[in-house]
Design an enzyme around this catalytic site. Structure first.
Site, PDB file in Angstrom:
ATOM      1  N   GLY A 189       6.708  37.675  76.280  1.00 15.35           N
ATOM      2  CA  GLY A 189       7.986  37.031  76.603  1.00 15.35           C
ATOM      3  C   GLY A 189       8.166  35.614  76.107  1.00 15.35           C
ATOM      4  CB  ILE A 236       8.606  30.761  82.025  1.00 13.40           C
ATOM      5  CG1 ILE A 236       9.787  29.983  82.633  1.00 13.40           C
ATOM      6  CG2 ILE A 236       7.459  30.895  83.017  1.00 13.40           C
ATOM      7  CD1 ILE A 236      10.407  30.609  83.859  1.00 13.40           C
ATOM      8  CB  ALA A 249      21.143  40.903  83.288  1.00 14.44           C
ATOM      9  CE1 TYR A 300      18.696  35.007  87.941  1.00 12.75           C
ATOM     10  CE2 TYR A 300      17.940  36.307  89.824  1.00 12.75           C
ATOM     11  CZ  TYR A 300      17.712  35.733  88.593  1.00 12.75           C
ATOM     12  OH  TYR A 300      16.479  35.878  87.993  1.00 12.75           O
ATOM     13  CE  LYS A 345      13.679  37.775  87.524  1.00 13.05           C
ATOM     14  NZ  LYS A 345      12.719  38.086  86.438  1.00 13.05           N
TER      15      LYS A 345
HETATM   16  P1  NAD Z   1      13.184  33.314  77.866  1.00 15.45           P
HETATM   17  O1  NAD Z   1      14.524  33.721  77.328  1.00 15.45           O
HETATM   18  O2  NAD Z   1      12.466  32.256  77.162  1.00 15.45           O
HETATM   19  O3  NAD Z   1      12.231  34.586  78.022  1.00 15.45           O
HETATM   20  C1  NAD Z   1      12.701  35.892  78.276  1.00 15.45           C
HETATM   21  C2  NAD Z   1      11.927  36.796  77.349  1.00 15.45           C
HETATM   22  O4  NAD Z   1      12.225  38.183  77.605  1.00 15.45           O
HETATM   23  C3  NAD Z   1      12.271  36.541  75.865  1.00 15.45           C
HETATM   24  O5  NAD Z   1      11.097  36.218  75.153  1.00 15.45           O
HETATM   25  C4  NAD Z   1      12.829  37.867  75.407  1.00 15.45           C
HETATM   26  O6  NAD Z   1      12.541  38.139  74.047  1.00 15.45           O
HETATM   27  C5  NAD Z   1      12.112  38.823  76.354  1.00 15.45           C
HETATM   28  N1  NAD Z   1      12.713  40.157  76.349  1.00 15.45           N
HETATM   29  C6  NAD Z   1      13.989  40.502  76.666  1.00 15.45           C
HETATM   30  N2  NAD Z   1      14.170  41.812  76.456  1.00 15.45           N
HETATM   31  C7  NAD Z   1      12.979  42.309  76.003  1.00 15.45           C
HETATM   32  C8  NAD Z   1      12.525  43.582  75.600  1.00 15.45           C
HETATM   33  N3  NAD Z   1      13.341  44.656  75.607  1.00 15.45           N
HETATM   34  N4  NAD Z   1      11.234  43.732  75.220  1.00 15.45           N
HETATM   35  C9  NAD Z   1      10.385  42.672  75.202  1.00 15.45           C
HETATM   36  N5  NAD Z   1      10.762  41.428  75.546  1.00 15.45           N
HETATM   37  C10 NAD Z   1      12.048  41.254  75.939  1.00 15.45           C
HETATM   38  O7  NAD Z   1      13.494  32.893  79.382  1.00 15.45           O
HETATM   39  P2  NAD Z   1      12.522  32.540  80.608  1.00 15.45           P
HETATM   40  O8  NAD Z   1      13.404  31.816  81.549  1.00 15.45           O
HETATM   41  O9  NAD Z   1      11.285  31.940  80.129  1.00 15.45           O
HETATM   42  O10 NAD Z   1      12.241  33.976  81.246  1.00 15.45           O
HETATM   43  C11 NAD Z   1      10.931  34.487  81.508  1.00 15.45           C
HETATM   44  C12 NAD Z   1      10.897  35.146  82.870  1.00 15.45           C
HETATM   45  O11 NAD Z   1      11.027  34.129  83.874  1.00 15.45           O
HETATM   46  C13 NAD Z   1      12.029  36.136  83.128  1.00 15.45           C
HETATM   47  O12 NAD Z   1      11.523  37.212  83.904  1.00 15.45           O
HETATM   48  C14 NAD Z   1      12.989  35.321  83.967  1.00 15.45           C
HETATM   49  O13 NAD Z   1      13.837  36.125  84.766  1.00 15.45           O
HETATM   50  C15 NAD Z   1      12.001  34.557  84.809  1.00 15.45           C
HETATM   51  N6  NAD Z   1      12.537  33.394  85.527  1.00 15.45           N
HETATM   52  C16 NAD Z   1      13.230  32.442  84.854  1.00 15.45           C
HETATM   53  C17 NAD Z   1      13.733  31.352  85.569  1.00 15.45           C
HETATM   54  C18 NAD Z   1      14.528  30.283  84.867  1.00 15.45           C
HETATM   55  O14 NAD Z   1      15.259  29.552  85.539  1.00 15.45           O
HETATM   56  N7  NAD Z   1      14.415  30.134  83.578  1.00 15.45           N
HETATM   57  C19 NAD Z   1      13.514  31.247  86.955  1.00 15.45           C
HETATM   58  C20 NAD Z   1      12.789  32.241  87.606  1.00 15.45           C
HETATM   59  C21 NAD Z   1      12.304  33.321  86.877  1.00 15.45           C
END
Ligand code: NAD
Length: 257
Positions: free
Chosen positions: A14, A21, A98, A158, A165
């Site tokens: 990811g 993250i 989403a 959200y 989630k």
């Molecule tokens: P990000 O956009 O950097 O990472 C999301 C990742 O999901 C991307 O690398 C994307 O390529 C990958 N992805 C999406 N569809 C995919 C698929 N079909 N196959 C493989 N990979 C796929 O954003 P982030 O905020 O770092 O998100 C990482 C996690 O943290 C997510 O689960 C997000 O919901 C969670 N999160 C984020 C926050 C926030 O505020 N940013 C808060 C709590 C939780």
């Protein structure tokens, strides 16, 4: 017991860019001496992942495609890891998706297609990956996924991601139960809002960040480094008694209101 993860190998799923993250987790694990394998979903993220992975000192990391909506890719990715590396000690699952138009307005308007898509990528993928990785964690292991407070309570906009989630957090508990007998722990981190590519999809994200700065006990927003360090703790023996847990790394915001 120590935080050193020298000699251990973790899969980071990811990373999209340096704000991800997953990249915070990767840097923290790298700092603890771990060996890393990176996976990416879409072709367009490959370059960015390879460039970032290339900035880490030491042996180059394996970088593989694994679109989690594609069973053949999951199978091929883990077969390649088995062939090249053999044993792994954990997975950072930092994947969610989403439709942007469903992260705005009312949850009641969510479509069947949008509902299933969000659950497929953001929750089922953890089950699929855990199944594919189980045999590679022959010495036991730790799986860490990323959740958000919107899975526990209603956070405006959200919407479908909150329901996904909630599914992810239940998924963690059922996987923790099944995999505990193999010495594999499964936990989630409920991260506070962080400005990443995915977060851009959530309508009015700036006001969510402001609210955290005003109301959270620590009076500041969460950083990917803070989440990364907690993930490293969950990957280490220091957390050996913890499984099926959801740890909030959110400046304490979840205790408010
Ligand atoms: P990000 O956009 O950097 O990472 C999301 C990742 O999901 C991307 O690398 C994307 O390529 C990958 N992805 C999406 N569809 C995919 C698929 N079909 N196959 C493989 N990979 C796929 O954003 P982030 O905020 O770092 O998100 C990482 C996690 O943290 C997510 O689960 C997000 O919901 C969670 N999160 C984020 C926050 C926030 O505020 N940013 C808060 C709590 C939780």
């Amino acid at each position: 017991m120590t935080f050193s993860l020298k000699g251990k190998t973790f899969i980071i799923m990811g990373v999209a860019n340096k704000r991800s993250i997953a990249w915070g987790v990767a840097r923290s694990l790298h700092g603890a001496g771990a060996k890393l394998i990176f996976t990416y979903g879409r072709d367009r993220t490959e370059r960015s992942v390879r460039e970032l992975a290339g900035t880490l000192e030491g042996e180059p990391s394996l970088v593989l495609q694994c679109d989690v909506t594609n069973d053949e890719q999951i199978t091929a990715c883990f077969a390649k890891i088995k062939e090249d590396v053999g044993l792994i000690h954990g997975i950072a699952h930092c994947i969610a998706f989403a439709n942007k138009d469903e992260l705005d307005g009312e949850f009641v308007d969510t479509t069947r297609e949008g509902f299933l898509l969000a659950h497929n990528i953001s929750s089922f993928s953890l089950t699929a990956v855990a199944k594919a990785a189980k045999d590679l964690m022959a010495e036991g292991g730790s799986i860490v996924t990323m959740s958000y407070l919107g899975g526990e309570r209603v956070m405006p906009n959200y919407n479908i991601m909150g329901v996904a989630k909630a599914s992810l957090e239940a998924n963690v508990r059922y996987l923790a139960y099944d995999l505990g007998k193999y010495g594999i722990r499964v936990n989630s981190i409920s991260a506070g809002p962080i400005r990443t590519l995915s977060a851009k999809g959530v309508s009015d994200f700036n006001s969510i960040l402001r609210k955290i700065e005003e109301e959270a006990p620590l009076k500041r927003t969460t950083t990917p480094e803070e989440v990364g360090d907690t993930a490293t703790f969950l990957f280490s023996d220091m957390s050996r008694g913890i499984t099926g847990e959801n740890i909030h790394v959110d400046s304490g915001y979840h205790i408010m209101g």
